[in-house]
Design a protein around this motif. Structure first.
Motif, PDB file in Angstrom:
ATOM      1  N   HIS A 140       0.826  -1.210   0.000  1.00 31.65           N
ATOM      2  CA  HIS A 140       0.000   0.000   0.000  1.00 31.65           C
ATOM      3  C   HIS A 140       0.859   1.259   0.000  1.00 31.65           C
TER       4      HIS A 140
ATOM      5  N   HIS B  79      -5.634  -2.540  -0.337  1.00 37.04           N
ATOM      6  CA  HIS B  79      -5.900  -3.008  -1.691  1.00 37.04           C
ATOM      7  C   HIS B  79      -6.564  -4.375  -1.715  1.00 37.04           C
TER       8      HIS B  79
ATOM      9  N   VAL C 281       2.223   0.876  -4.770  1.00 33.93           N
ATOM     10  CA  VAL C 281       1.812   2.167  -5.305  1.00 33.93           C
ATOM     11  C   VAL C 281       2.343   3.279  -4.403  1.00 33.93           C
ATOM     12  N   SER C 282       2.746   4.389  -5.022  1.00 34.47           N
ATOM     13  CA  SER C 282       3.217   5.571  -4.293  1.00 34.47           C
ATOM     14  C   SER C 282       4.393   5.203  -3.395  1.00 34.47           C
TER      15      SER C 282
ATOM     16  N   ILE D 136       4.441   1.500  -9.166  1.00 37.42           N
ATOM     17  CA  ILE D 136       3.364   2.297  -9.742  1.00 37.42           C
ATOM     18  C   ILE D 136       3.381   3.673  -9.095  1.00 37.42           C
TER      19      ILE D 136
ATOM     20  N   HIS E 254      -3.054  10.445  -9.240  1.00 38.25           N
ATOM     21  CA  HIS E 254      -2.400   9.640  -8.200  1.00 38.25           C
ATOM     22  C   HIS E 254      -3.489   9.067  -7.295  1.00 38.25           C
TER      23      HIS E 254
ATOM     24  N   SER F 147      -6.762   5.606  -6.855  1.00 42.21           N
ATOM     25  CA  SER F 147      -7.110   4.205  -7.059  1.00 42.21           C
ATOM     26  C   SER F 147      -7.549   3.898  -8.486  1.00 42.21           C
TER      27      SER F 147
ATOM     28  N   TRP G 124      -4.299   2.969  -9.885  1.00 45.30           N
ATOM     29  CA  TRP G 124      -3.740   1.749  -9.281  1.00 45.30           C
ATOM     30  C   TRP G 124      -4.380   0.506  -9.903  1.00 45.30           C
ATOM     31  N   ARG G 125      -5.685   0.540 -10.053  1.00 47.17           N
ATOM     32  CA  ARG G 125      -6.381  -0.682 -10.472  1.00 47.17           C
ATOM     33  C   ARG G 125      -6.085  -1.062 -11.919  1.00 47.17           C
TER      34      ARG G 125
ATOM     35  N   CYS H 138      -3.320  -0.352 -13.509  1.00 43.23           N
ATOM     36  CA  CYS H 138      -1.927  -0.809 -13.508  1.00 43.23           C
ATOM     37  C   CYS H 138      -1.818  -2.234 -12.981  1.00 43.23           C
TER      38      CYS H 138
END
Length: 357
Positions: free
Chosen positions: A146, A155, A238-239, A262, A339, A341, A344-345, A347
């Motif tokens: 996360h 996630h 992510v991040s 990501i 930046h 969700s 994120w999804r 990717c």
């Protein structure tokens, strides 16, 4: 006269008798010859068999001969699948991330506890087992990290995008059977977590790099049907989790084959001008470890959205470093995403689509 005739007859009789005896002896010899040949053949065959047996006994057996201790291990057959051969997709229907009727979404295990020697405390994870999970099987594992301020549920929880996405991809035959683990980046004493400042939290997050390899991976291997080896291990984040994914993957190249950063933060290595003089900018590595021929990432993925307010420069910089290191990698600068969700999804769809094949 009669006497001479009798003598002649007697001589003739003796001659005929001797001829008959000679014929009888010759016939006997001819009849015995084949039998003598058969005996010789049998004896020769017996001798040959014994000779073969003796040779076999003296010769080393291939199945039993030990390999030389300095011999290289057999090279595993590599997959012909090339994850870099096709472009990633970002224009995806929202149905990929929603529950669909008649779909098996696997088994989600929540709040699974393991002891972390790195944290010197218990840590928790969420674990998604694939549909038709077999405890006697062997499944590759994806570790998902996360971002800043989140936890292992961010996630991967019931009906989360990652839970639904994997089930839908599996149904369509896009995703391989795998185990997905929601990792908690905080690696320290739980009793003091709420009292930490930014620098202290950043230090606790950094420890997850070791926790994953030293504590979590052995825990998974001892409790679940895990297929071990770098070709069966992936890490994504992510991040800030994206930065830690890169750090984890490159520190443990011998154990992790697939790596996704990501929109990663800029503290993997020094990125000039990135949040100068703050805990955000402290580099984890002085420089990225250079993979060997045997530890090259099997798939290395970077992505950032054009509307990301934080990490465009850092992500681009990492891609330039990968290029200079001569690594294979895929870097996507994607128009229209920020930046969050939504990025994120999509990717994670791309990453899951490229791993363990």
């Amino acid at each position: 006269m009669m006497k001479r005739l009798w003598i002649l007859l007697l001589i003739l009789s003796l001659v005929l008798s001797m001829a008959a005896c000679a014929k009888t002896d010759t016939a006997t010899t001819d009849q015995q010859e084949p039998q003598a040949t058969a005996d010789q053949a049998t004896e020769a065959a017996t001798q040959a068999t014994e000779s073969v047996k003796a040779t076999q006994a003296a010769a080393p057996q291939a199945t039993a001969a030990p390999a030389p201790t300095d011999a290289p291990a057999p090279t595993e057959k590599k997959s012909s699948f090339d994850p870099y051969a096709t472009a990633n997709e970002y224009d995806l229907s929202s149905a990929w991330f929603e529950r669909q009727g008649g779909t098996d979404y696997g088994t989600l295990l929540t709040d699974v506890t393991y002891f972390s020697t790195t944290a010197d405390d218990d840590k928790r994870v969420n674990i998604l087992l694939p549909p038709n999970y077999d405890a006697n099987g062997a499944y590759p594992v994806l570790y998902m990290i996360h971002g800043w301020g989140g936890d292992y549920t961010g996630h991967l929880h019931e009906d989360s995008y990652l839970h639904m996405l994997y089930g839908n991809m599996f149904r369509e035959g896009i995703a391989k059977p795998m185990i997905i683990v929601g990792v908690d980046m905080y690696t320290g004493k739980q009793s003091v977590k709420d009292d930490l400042d930014g620098y202290q939290m950043r230090a606790a997050y950094d420890k997850t790099v070791d926790d994953i390899a030293v504590d979590l991976m052995p825990f998974m291997a001892s409790h679940y049907a895990v297929a071990e080896g770098r070709e069966n291990t992936a890490v994504a984040g992510v991040s800030e989790g994206g930065a830690k994914s890169l750090c984890t993957g490159f520190k443990w190249l011998d154990r992790i084959g697939y790596i996704a950063g990501i929109a990663p933060d800029g503290n993997v290595i020094a990125v000039n001008g990135y949040y100068r003089d703050s805990y955000w900018s402290i580099p984890y590595f002085d420089s990225l470890p250079q993979p060997t021929q045997d530890t090259m990432p099997l798939y290395l993925y970077l992505a950032v959205g054009s509307e990301d307010p934080y990490n465009i420069r850092a992500t681009q910089y990492y891609s330039e470093v990968f290029r200079d290191m001569g690594l294979g990698y895929q870097y996507d600068y994607v128009e229209g995403f920020a930046h969050d969700s939504d990025f994120w999804r999509v990717c994670m769809y791309n990453f899951i689509n490229k791993i363990f094949k």
